[in-house]
Design a protein around this motif. Structure first.
Motif, short mmCIF file in Angstrom:
data_model
loop_
_atom_site.label_atom_id
_atom_site.label_comp_id
_atom_site.label_asym_id
_atom_site.label_seq_id
_atom_site.Cartn_x
_atom_site.Cartn_y
_atom_site.Cartn_z
N LEU A 1 -4.16 -43.73 -9.16
CA LEU A 1 -4.69 -43.48 -10.50
C LEU A 1 -3.56 -42.95 -11.38
N GLU A 2 -3.36 -43.61 -12.52
CA GLU A 2 -2.31 -43.19 -13.46
C GLU A 2 -2.91 -42.91 -14.83
N TYR A 3 -2.43 -41.84 -15.45
CA TYR A 3 -2.87 -41.53 -16.81
C TYR A 3 -1.67 -41.12 -17.65
N TYR A 4 -1.48 -41.83 -18.76
CA TYR A 4 -0.44 -41.50 -19.73
C TYR A 4 -1.08 -40.70 -20.86
N LEU A 5 -0.60 -39.48 -21.08
CA LEU A 5 -1.08 -38.64 -22.18
C LEU A 5 -0.07 -38.67 -23.31
N PRO A 6 -0.40 -39.29 -24.45
CA PRO A 6 0.54 -39.31 -25.57
C PRO A 6 0.81 -37.91 -26.10
N LEU A 7 2.10 -37.65 -26.39
CA LEU A 7 2.50 -36.36 -26.94
C LEU A 7 3.09 -36.52 -28.33
N GLY A 8 2.56 -37.46 -29.10
CA GLY A 8 3.04 -37.69 -30.45
C GLY A 8 4.46 -38.24 -30.44
N ASP A 9 5.26 -37.75 -31.37
CA ASP A 9 6.64 -38.23 -31.47
C ASP A 9 7.50 -37.78 -30.29
N PHE A 10 7.02 -36.82 -29.53
CA PHE A 10 7.83 -36.31 -28.43
C PHE A 10 7.92 -37.29 -27.27
N GLY A 11 6.80 -37.97 -26.96
CA GLY A 11 6.82 -38.90 -25.84
C GLY A 11 5.48 -38.94 -25.13
N GLU A 12 5.50 -38.93 -23.79
CA GLU A 12 4.29 -39.04 -22.99
C GLU A 12 4.38 -38.13 -21.77
N LEU A 13 3.22 -37.80 -21.25
CA LEU A 13 3.11 -37.10 -19.99
C LEU A 13 2.37 -38.02 -19.03
N LEU A 14 3.01 -38.38 -17.93
CA LEU A 14 2.42 -39.29 -16.95
C LEU A 14 1.97 -38.49 -15.73
N THR A 15 0.70 -38.65 -15.36
CA THR A 15 0.16 -38.06 -14.14
C THR A 15 -0.26 -39.19 -13.21
N ARG A 16 0.21 -39.13 -11.99
CA ARG A 16 -0.11 -40.18 -11.02
C ARG A 16 -0.57 -39.54 -9.71
N PHE A 17 -1.69 -40.04 -9.18
CA PHE A 17 -2.24 -39.57 -7.91
C PHE A 17 -2.36 -40.77 -6.97
N ASP A 18 -1.76 -40.67 -5.78
CA ASP A 18 -1.83 -41.72 -4.77
C ASP A 18 -2.57 -41.20 -3.55
N TYR A 19 -3.40 -42.07 -2.98
CA TYR A 19 -4.18 -41.68 -1.81
C TYR A 19 -4.19 -42.84 -0.81
N THR A 20 -4.01 -42.52 0.46
CA THR A 20 -4.09 -43.53 1.51
C THR A 20 -4.91 -42.99 2.68
N TRP A 21 -5.77 -43.85 3.23
CA TRP A 21 -6.56 -43.51 4.41
C TRP A 21 -6.31 -44.54 5.48
N ASN A 22 -6.00 -44.06 6.70
CA ASN A 22 -5.72 -44.93 7.82
C ASN A 22 -6.73 -44.70 8.93
#
Length: 827
Positions: free
Chosen positions: A725-746
């Motif tokens: 799951l990825e979410y890009y949070l816009p920070l206006g003229d400054f840029g972005e904050l990217l949060t990424r969560f990875d999950y694996t089940w074996n």
């Protein structure tokens, strides 16, 4: 258009992973799985692709990290010098130099012939392609399970650079520096330096902490645009590894606690070793690629050379208990040369590839096993108690140890682990009677009796007299802690020749038919030398390797194997963005030589592997390319699968078997751009495998319980799930904050060929990464955690230690946290 401009264009195209979503737009992914640049959605092969961005977001530092998030794929580099790669349950468990791997690893078009030279830092790469199913037509021999292709970034005609520093717990300090510059209008240079450093996460009570990382590498690539139609690309890389890795630890309470009074064994706590495990490697690799356009035809020449020297030191009993001392040393010296000539062409209705390939590999290997005389005592108890039907063993135990016969009968059929738990009490009975060393004496007497007449060894055929003869020699040496060392020298020269052709005919605007054939011919020569290197009671004697009655073995063997591999594929484009395909493909893996066991009943070479794979699948983009979904279903049959298994009594030793197997399954992959800033992706694989026939090459030692027909193959879970799951949070003229969560089940899986009841429990892992991406992307800062919830699981068991009563294991790395700092500069 000049070729270097095409290189720059290809590098600029976002190669978002089809396994996991990579950016807030689902864009085109370019691959070269069919030896030409194509959109991955148009390639009728099940393939997972990771580009440089996805590698960063997964905090992946090696192929094993990528394997955790790839459907139907398992990779393990607990030993970086003996990694294993499994695709759809197809892998090779033989770590000796007499055989070849079943999954082919390529680096920039050059085959990495040995796993010890395949593991490299994933830095400044364009992408990693994981192709599933036999790839014998285009990738050649030893791609029966599939192929993994690591493709580095080529030089570009712009000045640019990148510096990265990673810090974290366990003393992590990693550094990367890349610099690219044009040297003229026709020549560009790209330089890369990488350093990986981290302390061990296995706290060792008796020496340096284990499972650390310490490696450095430099890479240079030079692109020369000779003319409008010709380019030359030269690559060279040197890497050095020197780390306390490859460590395993005992899982037997009595073994650990017997040497560490007052401490209890915790499989996820401290370890204690009396031999320092270590991995050392010096490797140099270079390749020269020439591309020349001749109108509608392109000629490609790739010349490759790889050389490495390694030393793998292992504490195989995983403890500091002198009664179980078992260490090994495995130095390797390997040289590999390859040459491929390839022609590719295209018309409105036909795309084709034809080529020829040659390779030559030389290997020199020394396997040394080191015991203490006291190890024989423990080893003897394991074998005597487990094989109590021996008349000599029964007499010895009942008379000298004072055990009732009914107690001895009850011990028959115990596992190694159960025997190990019982051993200390029985050994103490011998010590109380002043008979310490008699277990080894009885064991050795039985062993020599099995090897031939006792008179041949200068010993009495009377059990008690023979035992006393051996005891007079063995007892003092056990008390003195004498070493017992044996070794096997092996070397080989392997040559391979191949001719291949592959073509895709556009039958209509929507229907394509692809066919290909490859003929491979392998010529191998293999030398092996070993001899008895110890004496007991005046008799030459071997314990670890030499249990077939030969005091000296100096053999030169040779054999040849040849086979046709091919594929036939029909694909149909339902729409411009949805495609379905059906294929049948075969693969070939050369035969080889038994490296660690030999004798009158042991075949020196074994047959080649062959596999045929049937597959149907679909790839599609939907809802204006906001959703991508791929599915593949397959069935394969494997002939002459090469398996390494511990066999034999009273001392088990490695034997190579040929087995038949089959497998079938389904793989799903998808990406969904939920909003312009939120994306979800994932994959699922379901796999069933089983042995359909299991024959031992050696005639001796065959027992009913060795037949694994109907049992699943080892190393791959039936079910595997990955989500991102990825979410890009816009920070206006400054840029972005990217949060990424990875999950694996074996799902749970069978881990040991020697004990099919031994399984790895189901487990799950999670990674989290938060990145600050300013406008312009000149710099970025990321905070990350791998194994976020600190999952504890043992994923590999050690057969060597198990053979002497000290079952060992490896565990996955614990939770780790850190930060990455990246700075980019351009002209």
């Amino acid at each position: 258009m000049k070729r270097h401009q095409r290189h720059a264009l290809a590098a600029a195209i976002m190669a978002a992973s089809t396994t996991v979503a990579a950016q807030p737009m689902l864009e085109e992914v370019i691959v070269t799985a069919q030896k030409r640049a194509e959109n991955v959605m148009d390639v009728p092969i099940s393939i997972s692709v990771f580009n440089d961005s996805t590698v960063e977001k997964l905090s992946a530092r090696n192929l094993t990290d990528l394997g955790r998030f790839t459907p139907g794929v398992e990779m393990n580099n607990d030993n970086a010098l003996q990694p294993t790669y499994s695709i759809r349950g197809v892998q090779t468990n033989d770590w000796t130099v007499g055989s070849d791997p079943a999954v082919a690893v390529y680096v920039d078009g050059v085959y990495a012939a040995r796993g010890a030279g395949a593991e490299a830092a994933l830095a400044d790469i364009a992408r990693v392609e994981v192709l599933k199913g036999p790839q014998g037509t285009l990738f050649g021999r030893n791609a029966t399970g599939g192929a993994i292709h690591i493709i580095s970034q080529p030089p570009v005609f712009e000045q640019e650079g990148r510096a990265k520093v990673s810090v974290g717990d366990y003393g992590r300090l990693d550094g990367e520096f890349m610099y690219n510059t044009p040297l003229s209008d026709t020549v560009a240079l790209r330089l890369l330096a990488v350093s990986r450093n981290r302390d061990g996460y296995l706290d060792n009570l008796t020496g340096p902490d284990q499972s650390e990382q310490n490696s450095d590498s430099v890479r240079a690539s030079l692109l020369w645009d000779v003319s409008e139609s010709t380019e030359v690309l030269l690559r060279a890389e040197y890497s050095k590894m020197d780390q306390h890795g490859g460590a395993q630890f005992t899982l037997i309470d009595s073994v650990f606690e017997g040497a560490n009074p007052g401490r209890r064994l915790d499989p996820y706590g401290d370890i204690a070793n009396d031999f320092v495990s270590k991995e050392e490697r010096d490797m140099f690799a270079t390749s020269l690629e020439v591309n020349h356009d001749m109108g509608d035809v392109t000629f490609t020449s790739i010349t490759g050379y790889r050389q490495f020297e390694t030393e793998l030191l292992e504490d195989l009993d995983g403890s500091n208990n002198p009664d179980y001392y078992f260490a090994s040393s495995n130095p390797d010296d390997n040289e590999y040369f390859s040459q491929e000539f390839r022609f590719t062409g295209a018309t409105d209705t036909l795309k084709w590839t034809a080529g020829a390939a040659y390779s030559r590999e030389t290997v020199d290997h020394l396997t040394t096993a080191e015991f203490k005389m006291s190890t024989l005592e423990s080893f003897a108890w394991s074998e005597i108690l487990r094989n109590s039907t021996s008349e000599t063993s029964q007499t010895f135990l009942s008379v000298l140890a004072g055990l009732p016969q009914e107690d001895i009968d009850a011990l028959d059929g115990l596992t190694n682990t159960e025997v190990s738990e019982l051993q200390p009490g029985y050994r103490q009975q011998l010590k109380d009677r002043g008979l310490d060393g008699m277990a080894s004496s009885a064991f050795i007497w039985s062993f020599l009796n099995d090897q031939g007449t006792l008179q041949d060894f200068g010993l009495s055929s009377n059990p008690l007299v023979g035992l006393l003869q051996i005891l007079n020699d063995v007892g003092p040496r056990i008390a003195a802690g004498d070493d017992w060392i044996e070794s096997v020298e092996s070397s080989g020269t392997y040559e391979s020749y191949a001719l291949y052709g592959d073509a895709t005919w556009s039958v209509t605007d929507r229907v394509n038919l692809t066919g290909g054939l490859r003929y491979t011919y392998d010529d191998k020569a293999f030398d092996l030398f070993t001899q008895y290197q110890n004496q007991i009671a005046g008799a030459d004697f071997g314990l670890a390797f030499y249990n077939n009655g030969q005091a000296v073995l100096d053999s030169s063997q040779s054999d040849t194997w040849g086979a046709l591999s091919g594929r036939l594929v029909l694909d149909y484009h339902f729409t411009d963005s949805v495609m379905g395909y059906a294929s049948v493909a075969t693969g070939f893996k050369s035969g080889g030589f038994n490296s660690l066991n030999f004798g009158p009943d042991i075949d020196t070479s074994y047959d080649e592997e062959e596999v045929i794979n049937y597959e149907i699948g679909s790839k599609g983009a939907y809802f204006e390319n906001r959703v991508q979904f791929n599915v593949a279903a397959f069935f394969y049959e494997y002939s002459n699968l090469q398996e390494l298994k511990l066999l034999g009594q009273p001392i088990p030793s490695y034997n190579l078997r040929n087995a038949d197997a089959e497998g079938y399954g389904v793989e799903l992959e998808g990406s969904w751009l939920i909003t312009d800033h939120l994306s979800l992706s994932g994959n699922y694989s379901w796999l069933k495998t089983e042995y359909t026939d299991f024959d031992i090459i050696a005639a001796a030692g065959e027992t009913a319980e060795d037949d694994l027909t109907g049992q699943p193959r080892v190393g791959t879970p039936e079910n595997k799930v990955n989500l991102a799951l990825e979410y890009y949070l816009p920070l206006g003229d400054f840029g972005e904050l990217l949060t990424r969560f990875d999950y694996t089940w074996n799902d749970e899986r069978v881990e040991s060929l020697n004990d099919p009841t031994r399984k790895v429990d189901a487990y799950d892992l999670a990674n989290l990464r938060i990145s600050l991406l300013p406008e312009g992307e000149r710099w970025e800062i990321s905070a990350w955690s791998t194994n976020l919830f600190d999952e504890e699981v043992i994923t590999v068991f050690g057969d060597n230690g198990d053979a002497i009563g000290s079952l060992t294991g490896w565990r996955i790395p614990p939770r780790m946290v850190g930060m990455d700092f990246v700075y980019r500069f351009q002209s």
